[in-house]
Design a protein around this motif. Structure first.
Motif, PDB file in Angstrom:
ATOM      1  N   LEU A  89       0.804  -1.219   0.000  1.00 31.27           N
ATOM      2  CA  LEU A  89       0.000   0.000   0.000  1.00 31.27           C
ATOM      3  C   LEU A  89       0.842   1.277   0.000  1.00 31.27           C
ATOM      4  N   ALA A 101      -0.074   5.082  -1.370  1.00 30.65           N
ATOM      5  CA  ALA A 101      -0.312   6.146  -0.394  1.00 30.65           C
ATOM      6  C   ALA A 101       0.589   7.353  -0.679  1.00 30.65           C
ATOM      7  N   ARG A 126      -0.837   9.228  -3.615  1.00 27.71           N
ATOM      8  CA  ARG A 126      -2.011  10.029  -3.246  1.00 27.71           C
ATOM      9  C   ARG A 126      -1.605  11.246  -2.419  1.00 27.71           C
ATOM     10  N   LEU A 127      -0.611  11.067  -1.555  1.00 26.89           N
ATOM     11  CA  LEU A 127      -0.152  12.172  -0.711  1.00 26.89           C
ATOM     12  C   LEU A 127       0.459  13.284  -1.558  1.00 26.89           C
ATOM     13  N   ASP A 148      -7.659  10.992   3.476  1.00 30.82           N
ATOM     14  CA  ASP A 148      -7.679  10.107   2.312  1.00 30.82           C
ATOM     15  C   ASP A 148      -7.591   8.650   2.773  1.00 30.82           C
ATOM     16  N   MET A 162      -6.718   5.824   1.354  1.00 30.93           N
ATOM     17  CA  MET A 162      -5.507   5.064   1.053  1.00 30.93           C
ATOM     18  C   MET A 162      -4.359   5.470   1.977  1.00 30.93           C
ATOM     19  N   ILE A 163      -4.199   6.758   2.198  1.00 31.52           N
ATOM     20  CA  ILE A 163      -3.141   7.246   3.089  1.00 31.52           C
ATOM     21  C   ILE A 163      -3.387   6.769   4.512  1.00 31.52           C
ATOM     22  N   THR A 175      -5.171   4.151   5.520  1.00 31.15           N
ATOM     23  CA  THR A 175      -5.019   2.697   5.631  1.00 31.15           C
ATOM     24  C   THR A 175      -3.557   2.299   5.688  1.00 31.15           C
ATOM     25  N   ALA A 176      -2.734   2.886   4.816  1.00 34.22           N
ATOM     26  CA  ALA A 176      -1.302   2.562   4.816  1.00 34.22           C
ATOM     27  C   ALA A 176      -0.657   2.964   6.135  1.00 34.22           C
ATOM     28  N   MET A 214      -7.518  -1.642  -1.359  1.00 26.52           N
ATOM     29  CA  MET A 214      -7.547  -0.708  -2.461  1.00 26.52           C
ATOM     30  C   MET A 214      -8.754  -0.966  -3.362  1.00 26.52           C
TER      31      MET A 214
END
Length: 300
Positions: free
Chosen positions: A49, A53, A56-57, A181, A183-184, A186-187, A234
């Motif tokens: 991930l 992440a 996305r960041l 976010d 994804m961020i 979760t990672a 994801m």
């Protein structure tokens, strides 16, 4: 294929993968100690991930909002380290099928935590559904046969149920970070969980030689980490872009079905009639809980 059907197929695939986690964990847990396996799983998931992440960041406009590190550490401790630790320890003592039935109570226990902690409305339907799910879990406990795949099924089922409660607390806590976010978040949470699990894995392996895995066992570890703890999140988030969260929740009922069926078919798990009845009662409670309408407030 339109986007909605693609989302449905992704959800079916994700839930099937999550349902197979019980069999894969049970198959390998005699080779890799429970907490070590939990660390390996979440560490691989984090590595999968992490690049998504970071991407996305970097795409966020400047100035970037600060990340809620304290909340992410708490979520990593409760929803990753403690959750996976209890889950794996539970499956060490109980069968994959029984563990899947107990875990099917997650939606109801999450609703209970939300009522007690977040102050969400306790409608009659929600309370009835939660109560019915608890009764179903107790029935599963009473129908837990002892065999080679379940040396101490009651203890194992209790530990799995503790992981269910931990997931409910984690989910309620995560609602406070809905602005981050997905994804961020979760990672970061999975990475924090891996850090918390590392010292326990080292203690567990102290004085022992490193586990020796064959090809199939390595594939299971990678699938647990990269698949169930990485890519599945994801794809789940992608599916939620084209389907309502309430509709996506219905697909979660596939998890215990796949877990029980694969446990019986692959591992030859024995399962009692009482355990099956208990599972049906739990799922009935989930349907009642999920179908309960939240009363409108004055502001709405």
């Amino acid at each position: 294929m339109n986007r909605r059907w693609r989302a449905i197929l992704m959800l079916i695939g994700v839930m099937t993968l999550w349902g197979s986690v019980f069999v894969m964990t049970k198959d390998i847990i005699d080779v890799v100690p429970p907490l070590t396996l939990a660390f390996m799983r979440v560490a691989i998931g984090f590595l999968v991930l992490l690049p998504f992440a970071i991407y996305r960041l970097r795409r966020q406009p400047s100035p970037r909002p600060p990340l809620p590190w304290r909340a992410m550490l708490t979520m990593g401790l409760i929803g990753v380290a403690f959750y996976y630790g209890m889950f794996n320890l539970g499956l060490f003592y109980t069968s994959a099928s029984q563990g899947a039935l107990v875990q099917s109570s997650i939606p109801a226990m999450t609703a209970l935590v939300a009522i007690l902690w977040l102050g969400e409305p306790a409608t009659r339907s929600r309370v009835a559904g939660i109560g019915l799910s608890v009764v179903g879990v107790l029935v599963i406990f009473s129908g837990s046969p002892v065999d080679t795949s379940a040396a101490a099924p009651v203890l194992g089922n209790v530990l799995v149920f503790v992981s269910v409660i931990a997931w409910g607390v984690y989910t309620s806590y995560a609602k406070r970070c809905a602005h981050v976010d997905a994804m961020i978040l979760t990672a970061g949470v999975i990475g924090a969980g891996a850090l918390f699990l590392l010292p326990f894995a080292l203690i567990e392996l102290r004085g022992q030689s490193l586990p020796v895995l064959d090809t199939v066992e390595w594939m299971e570890v990678i699938l647990l980490g990269a698949g169930a703890s990485g890519l599945a999140y994801m794809f789940y988030n992608l599916a939620l872009q084209d389907i309502d969260a309430s509709q996506a929740g219905v697909f979660a009922n596939l998890i215990p079905v796949v877990g029980v069926a694969s446990g019986i078919a692959v591992l030859g798990d024995p399962i009692s009639v009482r355990a099956i009845i208990g599972g049906v009662i739990v799922i009935a409670g989930i349907w009642i809980t999920g179908g309960a309408e939240t009363p409108r407030t004055i502001d709405s």
